[in-house]
Design a protein around this motif. Structure first.
Motif: not given
Length: 163
Positions: A20-24, A29-37, A63-66
């Motif tokens: 597939p090229g990249a995994t979803l 990482a977005g929710p993990v970053a928000a939970a960490t903050m 950003f990671l979605g792009l």
């Protein structure tokens, strides 16, 4: 502008190899970053303030979605009995004349200087090139993360096509 033919239309093509090229999973990482903050805010005594974690959630996930979307377009691989798709470039199996052997020893084979299939300037990072001889004597590099499995599948398809 070079126009490449798309994959031939068939009811249900048999896919012999696919990456597939990249995994979803990167989108987590977005929710993990928000939970960490949020954890940093609460543990430092600022209390529950959702604005900054929300900004982290949106920015990091966006950003990671792009990045994931671009990787899925430009570094995906698909092999069927009719065609090989590398990123956005598709070549017919009938255009592949030969698969070169793996590089061994200190000397670089000539096919490693050939262009990589796909619209990228070289073999994507984390992938390994596979030398292919195309019609009219051209050489190129197919590539994949699981290059040995792609090589085995390519050899069998090209031999079947030649027979």
């Amino acid at each position: 502008m070079v126009r490449r033919p798309g994959p031939p239309v068939s009811a249900d093509p048999e896919i012999l190899f696919h990456e597939p090229g990249a995994t979803l999973w990167w989108l987590a990482a977005g929710p993990v970053a928000a939970a960490t903050m949020m954890f940093i805010q609460v543990s430092s005594g600022y209390g529950w303030q959702p604005l900054l974690p929300g900004v982290f959630l949106v920015l990091v996930t966006g950003f990671l979605g792009l990045q994931v979307k671009a990787a899925r377009i430009h570094t995906s691989v698909e092999l069927t009995p009719e065609y090989l798709r590398q990123g956005a470039e598709t070549i017919l199996i009938s255009e592949i004349v030969r698969i070169y052997p793996e590089a061994d020893g200190p000397e670089l084979p000539a096919w490693q200087a050939s262009r990589a299939l796909g619209e990228l300037t070289g073999v994507p990072r984390g992938r390994t090139g596979i030398g292919v001889k195309l019609t009219s004597g051209r050489r190129a590099q197919a590539w994949a993360r699981r290059h040995r499995q792609l090589r085995i599948a390519l050899v069998s398809v090209v031999e079947r096509e030649a027979a």
